[in-house]
Design a protein around this motif. Structure first.
Motif, mmCIF file in Angstrom:
data_model
loop_
_atom_site.group_PDB
_atom_site.id
_atom_site.type_symbol
_atom_site.label_atom_id
_atom_site.label_comp_id
_atom_site.label_asym_id
_atom_site.label_seq_id
_atom_site.Cartn_x
_atom_site.Cartn_y
_atom_site.Cartn_z
ATOM 1 N N GLY A 1 1.166 -1.038 -0.228
ATOM 2 C CA GLY A 1 -0.385 0.022 0.108
ATOM 3 C C GLY A 1 0.511 1.413 -0.001
ATOM 4 N N ALA A 2 2.092 1.404 1.174
ATOM 5 C CA ALA A 2 3.343 2.569 0.743
ATOM 6 C C ALA A 2 3.233 2.566 0.016
ATOM 7 C CB ALA A 2 3.505 2.031 1.610
ATOM 8 N N LYS A 3 3.913 1.634 -1.056
ATOM 9 C CA LYS A 3 4.447 1.576 -2.243
ATOM 10 C C LYS A 3 4.115 1.595 -3.272
ATOM 11 C CE LYS A 3 6.887 -1.696 -5.588
ATOM 12 N NZ LYS A 3 7.689 -2.096 -6.300
ATOM 13 N N ALA A 4 1.929 2.093 -3.004
ATOM 14 C CA ALA A 4 1.358 2.560 -4.833
ATOM 15 C C ALA A 4 1.251 3.748 -4.408
ATOM 16 C CB ALA A 4 0.345 1.382 -4.082
ATOM 17 N N ALA A 5 1.405 4.511 -3.212
ATOM 18 C CA ALA A 5 1.077 5.109 -2.672
ATOM 19 C C ALA A 5 2.443 6.758 -3.247
ATOM 20 C CB ALA A 5 0.710 6.133 -1.113
ATOM 21 N N PHE A 6 3.241 5.733 -3.396
ATOM 22 C CA PHE A 6 4.811 6.587 -3.774
ATOM 23 C C PHE A 6 4.825 6.387 -4.835
ATOM 24 C CE2 PHE A 6 9.049 5.313 -5.197
ATOM 25 C CZ PHE A 6 9.586 6.570 -4.850
ATOM 26 N N ASN A 7 4.508 5.689 -5.662
ATOM 27 C CA ASN A 7 4.392 5.186 -7.124
ATOM 28 C C ASN A 7 3.475 6.321 -7.196
ATOM 29 O OD1 ASN A 7 5.814 3.370 -8.470
ATOM 30 N ND2 ASN A 7 5.680 2.764 -6.857
ATOM 31 N N LYS A 8 1.802 6.701 -7.209
ATOM 32 C CA LYS A 8 0.857 7.655 -7.292
ATOM 33 C C LYS A 8 1.215 8.843 -7.182
ATOM 34 C CE LYS A 8 -2.777 4.862 -6.320
ATOM 35 N NZ LYS A 8 -4.062 4.936 -5.176
ATOM 36 N N GLY A 9 2.241 9.055 -5.880
ATOM 37 C CA GLY A 9 2.749 10.667 -6.030
ATOM 38 C C GLY A 9 3.971 10.900 -7.432
ATOM 39 N N ARG A 10 4.766 10.180 -7.183
ATOM 40 C CA ARG A 10 5.781 9.992 -8.566
ATOM 41 C C ARG A 10 5.586 9.590 -9.844
ATOM 42 N NH1 ARG A 10 8.685 6.191 -11.654
ATOM 43 N NH2 ARG A 10 10.462 6.510 -11.803
ATOM 44 N N ASP A 11 4.597 10.168 -9.950
ATOM 45 C CA ASP A 11 3.792 9.649 -11.409
ATOM 46 C C ASP A 11 2.855 10.883 -10.931
ATOM 47 O OD1 ASP A 11 3.591 7.245 -12.267
ATOM 48 O OD2 ASP A 11 1.076 6.852 -11.359
ATOM 49 N N ILE A 12 2.494 11.726 -10.275
ATOM 50 C CA ILE A 12 1.954 13.070 -10.227
ATOM 51 C C ILE A 12 3.201 14.293 -10.458
ATOM 52 C CG2 ILE A 12 1.409 15.247 -9.218
ATOM 53 C CD1 ILE A 12 -0.553 12.906 -7.509
ATOM 54 N N TYR A 13 4.249 14.199 -9.972
ATOM 55 C CA TYR A 13 5.657 14.618 -10.099
ATOM 56 C C TYR A 13 6.130 13.923 -11.912
ATOM 57 C CZ TYR A 13 10.137 16.240 -9.566
ATOM 58 O OH TYR A 13 12.328 16.883 -9.466
ATOM 59 N N LEU A 14 6.106 13.217 -12.449
ATOM 60 C CA LEU A 14 6.595 13.548 -13.213
ATOM 61 C C LEU A 14 5.507 13.795 -14.478
ATOM 62 C CD1 LEU A 14 8.476 9.347 -12.679
ATOM 63 C CD2 LEU A 14 9.428 12.515 -13.474
ATOM 64 N N ARG A 15 4.378 13.696 -13.917
ATOM 65 C CA ARG A 15 3.106 14.129 -15.523
ATOM 66 C C ARG A 15 3.462 15.314 -15.858
ATOM 67 N NH1 ARG A 15 -1.108 12.626 -12.671
ATOM 68 N NH2 ARG A 15 -0.895 10.910 -12.640
ATOM 69 N N PRO A 16 3.416 15.479 -17.292
ATOM 70 C CA PRO A 16 3.394 16.845 -17.727
ATOM 71 C C PRO A 16 1.681 17.319 -17.183
ATOM 72 C CG PRO A 16 4.537 15.904 -19.510
ATOM 73 C CD PRO A 16 4.154 14.450 -18.430
#
Length: 276
Positions: free
Chosen positions: A167-182
């Motif tokens: 669950g924590a890993k999924a939250a990290f990846n969701k935040g990462r996607d926001i950081y990287l997404r144009p």
């Protein structure tokens, strides 16, 4: 080497114009690749210095910042935050324990029961509402003051965000996607400014690095002439990109904070801070 690390950081081929949706990277590998990228980008800058934001890139800007920090404009707000905290001390101690110096460094974290990221500001309002107190607004004012007081008490402690569940890993990846997404009309991403172009100027402002972004909040910005929270800054950045910002303490921004805080693991907490 820089190019290789950049590709690894993004997880996409050079020239790609879209961020990866539903990425599933290993957080610690990702963090180490980011650290390696910044080491290659600016080999003379020590890792520990990244807590100081964009001021690490300019001796002149750093000297000006250090001069302001001798008599920082946020100290009155820290004192006000202490008064607010003590006014509801019995409530806060039930939520956070009896040592205000042992609070800030435990946030953000992933709550396994709710399967959500809990930030310090969100926890403060949950604590208040559970006790029948009126919640604070998230961007500035009393929330920023109480948060600043707790940050000031925790100065010198290290960021230590843990990811030890799916669950924590999924939250990290969701935040990462926001950081990287144009996003927005300009088609910019957080990474465009704060990874690839960190250390460069955008008008008169030095673009700060992703490493250390969360260590010094809340901040007193000269532009605001008051303290503001990290999520206020997130919203401002999205507006600058001509994108519709998420609400402060939305799940999206809490995940983004979780990602950025994890990437800043092992750096000192030095909030509140002053920024241009």
């Amino acid at each position: 080497m820089k190019k290789t690390l950049l590709i690894a950081l993004l997880g996409v081929s050079v020239g790609a114009n879209t961020a990866m949706a539903n990425s599933n990277v290993d957080p610690e590998t990702d963090r180490q690749q980011l650290v390696d990228f910044f080491k290659a980008k600016s080999p003379k800058i020590a890792f520990d210095d990244y807590k100081d934001g964009g001021y690490i890139y300019s001796e002149d800007k750093r000297a000006q910042w250090e001069a302001v920090e001798e008599f920082p404009p946020y100290l009155d707000s820290v004192d006000a935050g202490e008064e607010l905290y003590n006014a509801d001390k019995a409530v806060y101690e039930k939520c956070f324990g009896d040592d205000p110096a042992n609070v800030r460094q435990h946030y953000p974290y992933f709550d396994e029961k709710t399967q959500q990221v809990v930030t310090l500001e969100w926890a403060i309002n949950i604590c208040r509402e559970n006790a029948g107190l009126k919640p604070y607004k998230y961007k500035k004012g009393d929330m920023a003051k109480v948060s600043a007081y707790l940050a000031y008490q925790a100065r010198g402690e290290k960021v230590n965000v843990k990811i030890d569940s799916e669950g924590a890993k999924a939250a990290f990846n969701k935040g990462r996607d926001i950081y990287l997404r144009p996003t927005g009309q300009l088609g910019l991403s957080c990474a465009k400014c704060h990874t690839y172009n960190s250390g460069r100027y955008a008008r008169a402002d030095l673009l700060s690095p992703n490493l250390g972004h969360t260590t010094h909040f809340p901040v007193f910005r000269a532009k605001w002439q008051e303290l503001g929270t990290l999520h206020r800054r997130y919203g401002g950045c999205h507006k600058n990109m001509r994108a519709k910002p998420f609400k402060a303490q939305s799940e999206e921004y809490r995940n983004l904070e979780f990602f950025q805080a994890y990437m800043s693991n092992h750096l000192e907490i030095n909030g509140p801070g002053y920024r241009q």
